[in-house]
Design a protein around this motif. Sequence first.
Motif, PDB file in Angstrom:
ATOM      1  N   ALA A  73       0.848  -1.211   0.046  1.00  0.00           N
ATOM      2  CA  ALA A  73       0.105   0.005   0.108  1.00  0.00           C
ATOM      3  C   ALA A  73       0.753   1.352   0.036  1.00  0.00           C
ATOM      4  O   ALA A  73       0.422   2.210  -0.806  1.00  0.00           O
ATOM      5  N   GLU A  74       2.031   1.284   0.728  1.00  0.00           N
ATOM      6  CA  GLU A  74       2.745   2.257   0.888  1.00  0.00           C
ATOM      7  C   GLU A  74       3.560   2.534  -0.260  1.00  0.00           C
ATOM      8  O   GLU A  74       3.930   3.777  -0.944  1.00  0.00           O
ATOM      9  N   SER A  75       3.957   1.263  -1.141  1.00  0.00           N
ATOM     10  CA  SER A  75       4.822   1.417  -2.345  1.00  0.00           C
ATOM     11  C   SER A  75       3.776   2.108  -3.243  1.00  0.00           C
ATOM     12  O   SER A  75       4.189   2.972  -4.125  1.00  0.00           O
ATOM     13  N   LYS A  76       2.421   1.931  -3.257  1.00  0.00           N
ATOM     14  CA  LYS A  76       1.400   2.450  -4.234  1.00  0.00           C
ATOM     15  C   LYS A  76       1.453   4.003  -4.122  1.00  0.00           C
ATOM     16  O   LYS A  76       1.387   4.802  -5.062  1.00  0.00           O
ATOM     17  N   VAL A  77       1.519   4.430  -2.748  1.00  0.00           N
ATOM     18  CA  VAL A  77       1.630   5.768  -2.509  1.00  0.00           C
ATOM     19  C   VAL A  77       2.566   6.531  -2.980  1.00  0.00           C
ATOM     20  O   VAL A  77       2.546   7.719  -3.787  1.00  0.00           O
ATOM     21  N   LEU A  78       3.689   5.888  -2.840  1.00  0.00           N
ATOM     22  CA  LEU A  78       5.202   6.612  -3.527  1.00  0.00           C
ATOM     23  C   LEU A  78       5.088   6.628  -4.975  1.00  0.00           C
ATOM     24  O   LEU A  78       5.691   7.664  -5.505  1.00  0.00           O
ATOM     25  N   TYR A  79       4.600   5.376  -5.248  1.00  0.00           N
ATOM     26  CA  TYR A  79       4.578   5.548  -6.715  1.00  0.00           C
ATOM     27  C   TYR A  79       3.586   6.657  -7.426  1.00  0.00           C
ATOM     28  O   TYR A  79       4.021   7.145  -8.371  1.00  0.00           O
ATOM     29  N   ILE A  80       2.531   6.880  -6.689  1.00  0.00           N
ATOM     30  CA  ILE A  80       1.632   7.758  -7.115  1.00  0.00           C
ATOM     31  C   ILE A  80       2.225   9.089  -6.947  1.00  0.00           C
ATOM     32  O   ILE A  80       2.216   9.947  -7.790  1.00  0.00           O
ATOM     33  N   HIS A  81       2.931   9.338  -5.961  1.00  0.00           N
ATOM     34  CA  HIS A  81       3.593  10.681  -5.678  1.00  0.00           C
ATOM     35  C   HIS A  81       4.667  11.038  -6.503  1.00  0.00           C
ATOM     36  O   HIS A  81       4.820  11.983  -7.321  1.00  0.00           O
ATOM     37  N   GLY A  82       5.324  10.004  -6.988  1.00  0.00           N
ATOM     38  CA  GLY A  82       6.484   9.941  -8.035  1.00  0.00           C
ATOM     39  C   GLY A  82       6.086  10.251  -9.331  1.00  0.00           C
ATOM     40  O   GLY A  82       6.721  11.032 -10.091  1.00  0.00           O
ATOM     41  N   LEU A  83       4.915   9.726  -9.710  1.00  0.00           N
ATOM     42  CA  LEU A  83       4.322   9.743 -10.955  1.00  0.00           C
ATOM     43  C   LEU A  83       3.585  11.042 -11.048  1.00  0.00           C
ATOM     44  O   LEU A  83       4.034  11.787 -12.337  1.00  0.00           O
ATOM     45  N   THR A  84       3.151  11.817 -10.182  1.00  0.00           N
ATOM     46  CA  THR A  84       2.652  12.856 -10.106  1.00  0.00           C
ATOM     47  C   THR A  84       3.982  14.020 -10.459  1.00  0.00           C
ATOM     48  O   THR A  84       3.700  15.009 -11.194  1.00  0.00           O
ATOM     49  N   ALA A  85       4.811  13.883  -9.881  1.00  0.00           N
ATOM     50  CA  ALA A  85       5.888  14.772  -9.930  1.00  0.00           C
ATOM     51  C   ALA A  85       6.440  14.696 -11.158  1.00  0.00           C
ATOM     52  O   ALA A  85       6.966  15.716 -11.949  1.00  0.00           O
ATOM     53  N   PHE A  86       6.608  13.515 -11.760  1.00  0.00           N
ATOM     54  CA  PHE A  86       7.166  13.189 -13.132  1.00  0.00           C
ATOM     55  C   PHE A  86       6.162  13.959 -13.969  1.00  0.00           C
ATOM     56  O   PHE A  86       6.602  14.752 -15.122  1.00  0.00           O
ATOM     57  N   LEU A  87       4.606  14.034 -14.048  1.00  0.00           N
ATOM     58  CA  LEU A  87       3.959  14.718 -14.898  1.00  0.00           C
ATOM     59  C   LEU A  87       4.063  16.124 -15.036  1.00  0.00           C
ATOM     60  O   LEU A  87       3.873  16.764 -15.856  1.00  0.00           O
ATOM     61  N   ILE A  88       4.137  16.601 -13.463  1.00  0.00           N
ATOM     62  CA  ILE A  88       4.347  17.966 -13.718  1.00  0.00           C
ATOM     63  C   ILE A  88       5.392  18.392 -14.142  1.00  0.00           C
ATOM     64  O   ILE A  88       5.320  19.585 -14.931  1.00  0.00           O
TER      65      ILE A  88
END
Length: 359
Positions: A73-88
């Motif tokens: 679950a925590e890996s998913k959260v980190l993945y979403i944060h990283g993907l968001t940063a990449f998209l921005i």
Amino acid sequence: MAGEKTEKATPKRKDEERKKGNIFQSREVVIVFSLLVMFYALKILMPTIINSLELCLSQFIGEMEHMAELSIAESKVLYIHGLTAFLIAALPLLLISGLISVVFTFAQTRFLFSFKTLEFKFSRLNPLEGLKKMLSLRGLIELIKSIIKILVLGYIIYTVLLKRIAFFPRMMDMSIQQSVGYLGDTIMSIAISVALVFIFVAGLDYFYQWWDYEKRLRMSKQDIKEEYKQTEGDPQIKGKIKDLQRRQAMSRMMQNVPKADVIIRNPTHYAIAVAYDAGKNRAPVVLAKGMDHMAKRIIETAESHQITIMENRPLARGLYETVEVDCEIPEQFYKPVAEVLAFVYNLRKKEWGKGENIK
């Protein structure tokens, strides 16, 4: 030789090729302007990108500090944060790059979109066809362009770095922002220098692509003749049709001669058949007209139907050159034609008084 393609392509041929997706465009123009816009966009968006990466890194470090172990679950959260940063950070640059490529491509192709270019062709899989393209003049030009671009790019990078390499050790005393700014300034200097040279190369490539396109579309004189036949029809057939139409028109015209009140002639070169019906027309009408042989036929037909024939050279020529068949005479001929018709009507009255019927 008749089969040599020496003639410029016709608009019809160009339109057909355009529908097939066969148009000219310079990829160099798209690449150069896309890279130039991308570097300036990167320079403008760099603060936003750095802030986004810093925020993402801070969140990672802050969240990892409080994690005893990394769960799914925590890996998913980190993945979403990283993907968001990449998209921005990357999405604006990707959108700008795609938009610029589309704009400059459509500007050259005039917003052409054809599915013909997407159709499967076996020749594209044929190694011999690919080898022919590589060994052709076009392939040689592309090879020369690539070599020139590599040499120019290498020379510019070398000269720019040679001027700035002595300053690189001082970057150890700079902050990360200052180091990134200096590297960005160096990259922009290289990009601008390369772009200025490549714009000139792109201009030459654009005119070369136009010249090569025109050359590939050239037509032979026989091709132009065949195209003319397809669009305008065979000249011989058109000539026969016009001749048939002219004969039919003459036949209809000769059928109107017996309806005339008078034939005005000059004396053998021109003949005009004129009739006047006050109940139908405002002015006398030319039923038939002819010159030379046709004039002779009109006169012979009039004689066979006992129609009055009068000689008036200026009036005959004026009516022939001015009035079309089945049209009323213009106002300038009212008086002379009225005098002729009055004479004819008076002549008929006299003959009717004698018990003769001319018509």
